[in-house]
Write an enzyme that holds these catalytic residues in place. Structure first.
Site, PDB file in Angstrom:
ATOM      1  N   SER A   1      94.087  12.472  17.090  1.00 21.38           N
ATOM      2  CA  SER A   1      94.363  13.054  16.089  1.00 21.38           C
ATOM      3  C   SER A   1      95.836  13.957  16.069  1.00 21.38           C
ATOM      4  O   SER A   1      96.504  13.975  14.997  1.00 21.38           O
ATOM      5  CB  SER A   1      93.273  14.342  15.656  1.00 21.38           C
ATOM      6  N   ASN A   2      96.112  14.238  17.381  1.00 21.13           N
ATOM      7  CA  ASN A   2      97.115  14.975  17.347  1.00 21.13           C
ATOM      8  C   ASN A   2      98.433  14.224  17.815  1.00 21.13           C
ATOM      9  O   ASN A   2      99.623  14.832  18.444  1.00 21.13           O
ATOM     10  CB  ASN A   2      96.970  16.353  18.462  1.00 21.13           C
TER      11      ASN A   2
ATOM     12  N   CYS B   1      77.605  12.359  40.121  1.00 16.49           N
ATOM     13  CA  CYS B   1      78.101  11.303  39.315  1.00 16.49           C
ATOM     14  C   CYS B   1      77.539  10.143  39.623  1.00 16.49           C
ATOM     15  O   CYS B   1      77.108   9.273  38.967  1.00 16.49           O
ATOM     16  CB  CYS B   1      79.523  11.297  38.712  1.00 16.49           C
TER      17      CYS B   1
ATOM     18  N   ILE C   1      93.083  14.267  20.967  1.00 12.09           N
ATOM     19  CA  ILE C   1      94.474  13.992  21.393  1.00 12.09           C
ATOM     20  C   ILE C   1      94.790  12.934  20.357  1.00 12.09           C
ATOM     21  O   ILE C   1      96.090  12.643  19.919  1.00 12.09           O
ATOM     22  CB  ILE C   1      94.447  13.332  22.749  1.00 12.09           C
TER      23      ILE C   1
ATOM     24  N   LYS D   1      89.446  11.857  21.234  1.00 11.04           N
ATOM     25  CA  LYS D   1      89.657  12.030  19.699  1.00 11.04           C
ATOM     26  C   LYS D   1      90.627  13.153  19.197  1.00 11.04           C
ATOM     27  O   LYS D   1      91.343  12.863  18.500  1.00 11.04           O
ATOM     28  CB  LYS D   1      88.230  12.606  19.043  1.00 11.04           C
TER      29      LYS D   1
ATOM     30  N   GLU E   1      86.859  10.576  34.518  1.00 10.69           N
ATOM     31  CA  GLU E   1      85.839  10.080  35.077  1.00 10.69           C
ATOM     32  C   GLU E   1      84.750  10.837  34.839  1.00 10.69           C
ATOM     33  O   GLU E   1      84.316  12.108  34.794  1.00 10.69           O
ATOM     34  CB  GLU E   1      85.659  10.200  36.822  1.00 10.69           C
TER      35      GLU E   1
END
Length: 557
Positions: free
Chosen positions: A280-281, A328, A278, A276, A294
């Site tokens: 916005s920018n 993970c 990134i 988000k 990942e």
């Protein structure tokens, strides 16, 4: 300098796993190194532009299984240190990007040999003490997997470079694989030293320079990874190690117009937040940043009525409880058929009661501690919820002891509710939940497996009926990026099972394969024409009846 050779790097091989059996030389060496690292409380700096950087703020790196024991005082950076690291990456970029690929490869191949040899016991011991891994779990991670990454990535790089276009007669078409324009921000987790060593190294091998922010709970092993790379000859500024809080370091890095890419492993929530930011920018960056992540998982084992009960039981124990379930890929939900459950239930109860939990320096222990108090609280909450829920019981385990360290017993929850929270939410600890389905409802159960959790990382099917295996393979096509048949859903090996998942589990760019490395280059097409045309006119433009010399231009009278 031009070098008249087409180099072939050494063929990669997976590093053999040492067993650390009593009386073996590797066991004695590791135990000696454990004592040394326990004894010496060290100071860990940031490493920026090849220089050790100390700040006014520090935090303690402690043993999760002996939380009062401080291994190191770690210097913590902020926006100023991030700017310093970006500047160092910028300064190093030209020479590193233009270094012959053979020289870049040689540095990481040397790092692999150092890790497999003289540095092996140090990285294993640091991982055991700082991240509470057993000797076996540290060996397959910090020694073998990281060595494999550094070896195999060289082979993947050359395969990418060999991928070239065809050329028509009289021309030569080429693809150049340029590093990205800017720096790559590598954000690494606590649970795998191999991931911490690969996420900055993979972009660097392809000619990029990197700002590396490791998890604070893995600061101890990250420091030694950096020292191995330095000893291997990595030039100053290629990888810049910056410790600090995720918000302080991440916000400063993501605000830079020079951000060229993100190489991330961690939680889904953090990755979503970074994406988000990134977005916005995006108008401020010189290029669209490459985003490789990942993230989380809610990994499954589904057993068909034809499955081998002992094989399923072993897969649950190993797949759910090795490294305290902090993988993970760890199995955290099990779907067992009603015909097998009575025997499976009994086997699980008996085998899990035998598992020893404690200090990983005691090689008889199967499990260590979870990473910190926050992780312990997450497991405690889930276990208490299971104990109080109407259709749910704790079959085995459930105990928590946090006086000496952050210890959670291996725990199996049995539920009649397939949508119970512990079947849906990632817990990242030694807690697995089993749902027993009617043995005739195989197809319905596969649909349940697919839709219950938002993730798509790993999963396993157990069956002796081949049709059932093929059915699961088809119906669970998007439920797991790494799918296992009659095997636990953990333990992917570099070069053998490229790792990664989609949905809420990430971008599925497959670490341990060329598909990850190709994300760190920006191809440029070059077309060279050996004898260029000298007349703009084409044959079709000639007047009717005019002769043509076949050269591509109409004859001139």
């Amino acid at each position: 300098m031009s070098r008249p050779a087409i180099s072939l790097p050494p063929e990669p091989r997976n590093e053999p796993v040492k067993d650390y059996a009593p009386g073996s030389p590797e066991r004695a060496e590791l135990q000696k190194r454990l004592r040394e690292l326990e004894r010496d409380r060290i100071e860990i700096p940031l490493v920026i532009g090849g220089q050790d950087v100390k700040t006014a703020e520090t935090f303690e790196a402690v043993m999760p299984h002996r939380k009062s024991h401080v291994l190191a005082d770690v210097h913590s950076g902020g926006p100023a240190e991030v700017e310093q690291a970006i500047a160092a990456a910028r300064e190093a970029r030209h020479d590193w990007a233009h270094m012959p690929w053979e020289d870049r490869a040689a540095i990481f191949l040397r790092a692999a040999e150092l890790l497999a040899g003289p540095w092996r016991s140090t990285l294993n011991a640091a991982t055991m003490l700082g991240q509470s891994k057993t000797a076996h779990q540290a060996e397959i991670d910090a020694a073998c997997e990281l060595t494999d990454f550094w070896r195999f990535n060289v082979d993947f790089m050359t395969r990418i470079y060999k991928e070239q276009p065809s050329s028509a007669p009289g021309t030569w078409n080429r693809l150049e694989y340029r590093p990205l324009e800017g720096f790559v921000f590598a954000v690494t987790p606590f649970n795998f030293t191999a991931i911490a060593g690969n996420l900055p190294a993979a972009p660097a091998l392809m000619g990029n320079t990197v700002v590396w922010k490791p998890a604070s709970t893995a600061a101890f092993s990250a420091y030694f990874v950096m020292r191995v790379l330095q000893e291997a000859g990595l030039p100053d500024g290629v990888i810049n190690l910056v410790y600090g809080s995720g918000a302080k370091i991440g916000d400063a890095a993501l605000a830079s117009p020079e951000l060229a890419g993100i190489h991330f492993t961690g939680s889904t929530a953090v990755f979503n937040s970074m994406w988000k930011t990134i977005g916005s920018n995006v108008g401020e960056y010189r290029n669209y940043p490459r985003i490789v992540g990942e993230t989380g998982g809610k990994d499954f084992i589904v057993a068909h009525p034809s499955a081998d009960v002992q094989a399923v039981a072993t897969a649950i124990v190993r797949g759910s409880f090795e490294y305290q379930g902090q993988k993970c890929s760890a199995a955290s939900r099990v779907y067992a058929p009603s015909n097998l459950w009575p025997e499976l239930r009994e086997r699980l109860a008996d085998e899990i009661k035998e598992l020893k939990v404690g200090d990983v320096s005691d090689f008889s222990n199967f499990m260590g501690a979870v990473i910190d108090s926050k992780a312990l609280a997450t497991q405690r909450e889930a276990i208490e919820e299971a104990k109080s829920a109407a259709k749910t019981t704790v079959l085995v385990g459930g105990g928590i002891e946090d006086k000496e360290g952050f210890f959670v017993e291996p725990t199996v929850i049995e539920t009649e509710d397939p949508n119970f929270r512990t079947m849906r939410d990632e817990l990242f600890g030694p807690v697995v939940t089993a749902y027993v389905y009617p043995e005739k409802q195989w197809d319905d159960t596969l649909e349940l497996v697919d839709r219950t959790a938002p993730y798509g990382l790993t999963g396993a099917v157990f069956a002796r009926d081949r049709a059932a295996i093929e059915d699961a393979n088809e119906k669970l096509e998007y439920a797991a990026g790494n799918f296992y048949v009659n095997d636990k859903p953990t333990g992917a090996v570099v070069g053998q099972q490229p790792f990664g998942g989609a949905r809420a589990s990430g971008t599925n760019d497959k670490a341990g394969s060329m598909w990850n490395l190709i994300r760190w280059v920006s191809p440029r097409t070059i077309k060279e024409t050996f004898v260029p045309p000298k007349d703009y006119r084409y044959p079709y433009m000639a007047e009717d009846g005019a002769s043509h010399d076949g050269s591509g231009s109409p004859d001139r009278p």
